[in-house]
Design a protein around this motif. Structure first.
Motif, PDB file in Angstrom:
ATOM      1  N   GLY A   1       0.788  -1.219   0.000  1.00 37.68           N
ATOM      2  CA  GLY A   1       0.000   0.000   0.000  1.00 37.68           C
ATOM      3  C   GLY A   1       0.822   1.271   0.000  1.00 37.68           C
ATOM      4  N   ARG A   2       2.157   1.154   0.058  1.00 35.16           N
ATOM      5  CA  ARG A   2       3.004   2.343   0.084  1.00 35.16           C
ATOM      6  C   ARG A   2       3.293   2.821  -1.338  1.00 35.16           C
ATOM      7  N   ASP A   3       3.583   4.112  -1.435  1.00 38.40           N
ATOM      8  CA  ASP A   3       4.041   4.675  -2.696  1.00 38.40           C
ATOM      9  C   ASP A   3       5.560   4.566  -2.711  1.00 38.40           C
ATOM     10  N   ILE A   4       6.092   3.766  -3.618  1.00 36.43           N
ATOM     11  CA  ILE A   4       7.529   3.499  -3.669  1.00 36.43           C
ATOM     12  C   ILE A   4       8.215   4.622  -4.432  1.00 36.43           C
ATOM     13  N   LEU A   5       9.148   5.321  -3.757  1.00 46.17           N
ATOM     14  CA  LEU A   5       9.876   6.428  -4.365  1.00 46.17           C
ATOM     15  C   LEU A   5      11.252   6.007  -4.869  1.00 46.17           C
ATOM     16  N   ALA A   6      11.877   5.031  -4.226  1.00 47.21           N
ATOM     17  CA  ALA A   6      13.184   4.518  -4.658  1.00 47.21           C
ATOM     18  C   ALA A   6      13.332   3.113  -4.105  1.00 47.21           C
ATOM     19  N   ALA A   7      13.965   2.227  -4.871  1.00 48.78           N
ATOM     20  CA  ALA A   7      14.166   0.846  -4.423  1.00 48.78           C
ATOM     21  C   ALA A   7      15.455   0.313  -5.022  1.00 48.78           C
ATOM     22  N   ARG A   8      16.336  -0.247  -4.168  1.00 47.01           N
ATOM     23  CA  ARG A   8      17.614  -0.768  -4.642  1.00 47.01           C
ATOM     24  C   ARG A   8      17.956  -2.052  -3.902  1.00 47.01           C
ATOM     25  N   LEU A   9      18.524  -2.972  -4.631  1.00 39.08           N
ATOM     26  CA  LEU A   9      19.087  -4.194  -4.051  1.00 39.08           C
ATOM     27  C   LEU A   9      20.589  -3.997  -3.932  1.00 39.08           C
ATOM     28  N   ASN A  10      21.163  -4.306  -2.769  1.00 40.25           N
ATOM     29  CA  ASN A  10      22.608  -4.197  -2.550  1.00 40.25           C
ATOM     30  C   ASN A  10      23.148  -5.540  -2.090  1.00 40.25           C
ATOM     31  N   THR A  11      24.265  -5.930  -2.633  1.00 41.06           N
ATOM     32  CA  THR A  11      24.941  -7.139  -2.182  1.00 41.06           C
ATOM     33  C   THR A  11      26.439  -6.957  -2.415  1.00 41.06           C
TER      34      THR A  11
END
Length: 944
Positions: A361-371
């Motif tokens: 239900g959130r508005d996604i502003l930024a999303a990143r996967l880090n490894t």
């Protein structure tokens, strides 16, 4: 023999931080490593509290209530939040709060024995410090434990470094290296030479097992598990036997090195000396061709694993779910046969799974996967792609892979080959797949080589990853409040619907943002559409407070009668939209026809006696006793109404106006009754006269609230009738037994004070005596029943309280039953008189009069009218009735037995003069002067 190899390292995983691969890069990228600053705070701050504090201080604030071992949420001053989730625990909670996990070993003493323990991990791990055969124990802190012992004597004191303890030369040419992880421990045997491998003890290597509350079993696929002895649930797991040699550069106890891969060997359960043993299939290792020593042999036990998996074309049907047959690394890309120690061509992909339910239900502003990339085939960057995929699970293998949903990023990287391109963090932008995961409770991300036929694309990554998502809580879906002139209709043969009688209504809608005022203002939009979806009008954006506001909008055109829907949505300052509210309604401005009132025959034995003339007379009718039956009917050809409302009033009262609040299903209100017959065309009612002249007033109303006269303004259809002079007339004085009360004679006067005869009293032949109650315990009482309170009755008298108000109700005249009062005229603590009737369940029905005054006489009259289901009360300062106050009383009342007395007084202090309690309904004139003549200077008691 199982053919497989591992792609995951069991070494301690470094802290990860944010990095980015820009889509389509073809040159090496420098990945920035930044940590979100965390300020320790006390208390479990909610998102709203943290956002408010961040806005006030202009600093990031941790949302304590959202902190878990794998997730951390930070509120920012701009009203957004950032949640960082890890595939494995990175912190743990204790009585003092959250702290970082540390697997570094420290020396301590347990039960007087020196041991090694990791500094801070969520399970209980104890490592032997040498001097005994104890290797290690693992306890999940829920009572399930497994202890491992060395079968070949006493272990030497280990060399401790970080999370590793190395026991040198436990056998000739063999070191034992224990590696502590966040939720488990592994033992690596370093077999240095071929000669060491020939030792029979090495060839028959085993470790003793001892368990508590668990039983170690071997599954059909060879996996060892420790199950709860009662439930059978798996509590501890073994990742399977793995080994690698030193054929790849950099091979050591934690890593097969460079292009090396780990391979499996069998672990079996045995019994020796009354103990279970974990037996190694060493022949599978030593039979392999071209071994390069040292050889590393690595089994482990752990309490939990996060959901991750890799797939490999070399072993297409093998599942490596949750770490089975893995040693802590995730391989990606193509490894040709000539480079692979097992002589097979490999093509690998790695998947990570995150629980994102808290972001639904959130508005996604930024999303990143880090490894962390730990090794690449060279320092020449090659592309790695990130993909959002379908769900992964225990059945996932090369032949059974999830569907690919969207590629989110591609970047060229090379880390870990040598000092020129050291291991480091890489990141992948996931926003291209926002639509695919914005409302998913689980997010699955795959890493794959950009070119899966390029042998320089072979890479190794840590088996852990973090997902960093900056998000904003979108506004709440608007909520309909009201539409002016509207209400719900509940037709008997159709679904309920909302209808308004206004053709230019005002729409009231509530809007808010879960971020409150810290999220800034929101805009709310309203639009009206026809039933078929044609837009009629829209409001445009109406600004309001994110903390919550009510938005009113009046449409600027007249809506013809018909069906419509209101659509509403709100938007915040980040352009995040709420859900859409959709509300159906109808417009109906046509009132029903005026009803026709017709007298009909009464039940047998009580025929109607009203004449058909203009006065509608019944000279034999008795007020409150004779029943009259009427039919309320809409004219032929009229549309059905939802219902009828009727009132019964005295002809001396002002005309009765329509009560705006009463509808179908509502209880009676004062003199008003709503009747909603099936079909909506007619209904029959039964009433009795209230006075010499009684008026029946009737309205018809429809589902929209339209009434059969101009909206709720004046009289409806009326029917006035008169009855004879006959009425109940009390004639008998009931003797009273005094219990502290006294008979006294009022003094002549006329100024209406307690010691004098009330002003306006009509007393032929001298004033009668009055009852004086000197204190709150004095009473006067009859020997038995005076009235049956379940039937109509009347009560009146002059009352003069010493104090009209107080903390206790003052009982004036009460008919008792064996279980308590049934009906009572009494003075409330606020000084108002009231008539109270008790129902069979002990509930009360009440009508309240006008204020009594301390030290002054008041004449109070009250009636229970059973046929018309009304209570009525009036209070004046003379011996006549004033304006009656009415209340509905439709429920059956208690009845009194012949032996049940009437009591005057009881917590009452003052005087009572001319008390009357009689069965039936007295007409107002009977309460007046005529009835006062019954009292004389020689009469005493309660007039019945």
């Amino acid at each position: 023999m199982r053919k497989s190899y591992a792609l995951f390292r069991r070494a301690c995983v470094p802290v990860l931080s944010l990095g980015l691969l820009t889509l389509g890069l073809s040159v090496p990228v420098a990945f920035a490593e930044t940590d979100i600053p965390v300020t320790p705070v006390s208390g479990a701050k909610s998102e709203s509290v943290a956002l408010a504090e961040a806005s006030e201080t202009s600093q990031d604030v941790v949302v304590d209530a959202a902190t878990t071992p794998t997730a951390l949420t930070v509120a920012h001053p701009d009203g957004t939040l950032t949640t960082t989730m890890s595939t494995e625990p990175v912190r743990m909670q204790s009585s003092t709060g959250w702290s970082d996990i540390s697997t570094d070993l420290v020396r301590t003493t347990v039960d007087g024995v020196s041991v090694l323990k990791p500094e801070n991990v969520p399970v209980d791990i104890t490592v032997g410090a040498g001097g005994s055969n104890k290797i290690a124990s693992l306890d999940d802190k829920n009572g399930h434990s497994l202890t491992q012992s060395w079968p070949f004597g006493t272990l030497p004191e280990p060399v401790v470094e970080g999370n590793s303890a190395t026991y040198q030369q436990v056998l000739p040419g063999v070191d034992l290296i224990q590696l502590v992880h966040k939720t488990g421990i592994s033992q690596v045997l370093k077999i240095e030479t071929a000669e060491a491998a020939e030792d029979p003890r090495v060839a028959e290597m085993r470790i003793f097992l001892d368990t508590q509350n668990t039983v170690v079993e071997q599954n059909a696929d060879g996996e060892l598990t420790a199950k709860d002895t009662d439930s059978g649930e798996v509590e501890l797991r073994n990742s399977g036997g793995l080994w690698w040699d030193s054929s790849a550069q950099g091979a050591n106890a934690t890593d097969p090195g460079g292009q090396g891969v780990a391979r499996p060997f069998s672990l079996t359960l045995g019994t020796e000396g009354g103990k279970q043993s974990q037996t190694f299939g060493m022949d599978e290792i030593f039979d392999a061709a071209n071994l390069t020593f040292p050889v590393f042999v690595d089994p482990d036990w752990h309490a939990a694993r996060t959901n991750y998996v890799f797939v490999d074309a070399a072993y297409p049907t093998t599942s490596y779910w949750n770490g089975y047959l893995t040693n802590g690394q995730g391989n990606v890309g193509y490894l040709p046969t000539e480079w692979a120690p097992d002589g097979r061509s490999h093509l690998a992909r790695t998947y990570f799974q995150f629980n994102t339910s808290q972001l639904v239900g959130r508005d996604i502003l930024a999303a990143r996967l880090n490894t962390v990339e730990t090794w690449s085939s060279s320092c020449t960057p090659t592309n790695v792609a990130s993909w959002i995929t379908g769900d992964i699970g225990p059945a996932t293998n090369w032949n059974v892979q999830p569907n690919l949903i969207v590629r989110t990023d591609m970047g060229a990287v090379a880390k870990g080959y040598n000092a020129s391109c050291p291991a480091g963090t890489v990141g992948f932008d996931l926003m291209a797949g926002k639509y695919a995961f914005a409302n998913r409770t689980v997010l699955n991300v795959m890493l794959a080589a950009g070119n899966e036929s390029d042998k320089l694309g072979w890479k190794k990554f840590e088996n852990s990853a973090t997902l960093t998502i900056t998000h904003n809580r979108p506004p709440n879906t608007p909520v309909i409040g009201t539409i002016t002139g509207g209400k719900y209709a509940y037709p008997s043969s159709a679904p309920a619907y909302y209808v308004t009688r206004n053709n230019k209504p005002v729409f009231r809608v509530s809007g808010s943002d879960p971020d409150g005022a810290e999220g800034g203002p929101i805009q709310l939009f309203m639009e009206v559409y026809t039933k078929t979806g044609a837009l009629v009008r829209g409001s445009g954006g109406i600004l309001g407070a994110g903390a919550g506001d009510v938005y009113d909008w009046q449409i600027d055109v007249n809506l013809p009668n018909g069906e419509y829907y209101l659509q509403s949505q709100s938007k915040d300052s980040w352009n995040a939209y709420s859900g859409t509210m959709h509300f159906n309604f109808r417009v109906d401005t046509t009132p029903p026809a005026a009803p026709v009132i017709t007298e009909i025959n009464a039940p047998p034995g009580n025929p109607a006696k009203l004449t058909t003339g203009a006065t509608h007379e019944d000279t034999d009718g008795i007020i409150g006793a004779t029943i009259y039956n009427f039919r309320l009917q809409l004219p032929a050809g009229s549309d059905p109404a939802e219902g009828f409302v009727f009132s019964i009033t005295s002809g001396a009262d002002p005309a009765s106006a329509y009560p705006m609040s009463i509808r179908c299903g509502d209880p009676r209100i004062q003199e008003y009754v709503a009747v909603c017959p099936a079909g909506g065309m007619s209904t029959d009612i039964s009433i009795a006269a209230l006075d010499q002249t009684t008026v029946l007033t009737v309205w018809a109303f429809d589902s929209a609230g339209n009434v059969s006269v101009p909206l709720h303004n004046a009289n409806g259809s009326t029917y006035a009738f008169t009855v004879g002079m006959g009425s109940v007339r009390p004639t008998t004085f009931v003797e009273l037994q005094l219990n502290g009360a006294q008979w006294t004679t009022p003094q002549p006067g006329g100024d209406n004070i307690c010691g004098q005869k009330p002003f306006g009293d009509i007393t032929p032949g001298g004033a009668p005596q009055m009852l004086t109650f000197p204190n709150g315990t004095s009473t006067a009482q009859t020997a038995g029943q005076v009235i049956d309170p379940s039937q109509s009755f009347s009560v009146s008298g002059w009352f003069c309280p010493t104090s009209a108000t107080g903390t206790t109700v003052q009982d004036l005249i009460t008919q008792w039953t064996s279980t308590g009062p049934a009906a009572a005229l009494r003075a409330r603590t606020d000084g108002k008189p009231e008539l109270v009737a008790w129902t069979g369940t002990g509930a009360t029905e009440t009508v309240i009069g006008q204020d009594l005054v301390s030290g002054r006489w008041a004449y109070v009259s009250a009636i229970y009218d059973r046929i018309n289901a009304q209570l009525r009360i009036t209070k004046t300062d003379t011996n006549s009735t004033g304006t009656w106050i009415k209340a509905a009383s439709p429920v059956a009342h208690k009845t009194a037995a012949p032996s049940n007395p009437v009591q005057l007084g009881g917590s009452f202090v003052g005087n009572i003069y001319k008390p009357i309690l009689t069965q039936g309904v007295l007409k107002p004139g009977t309460f007046d002067q005529a009835m006062q003549h019954s009292f004389t200077s020689t009469s005493k008691g309660l007039l019945k």
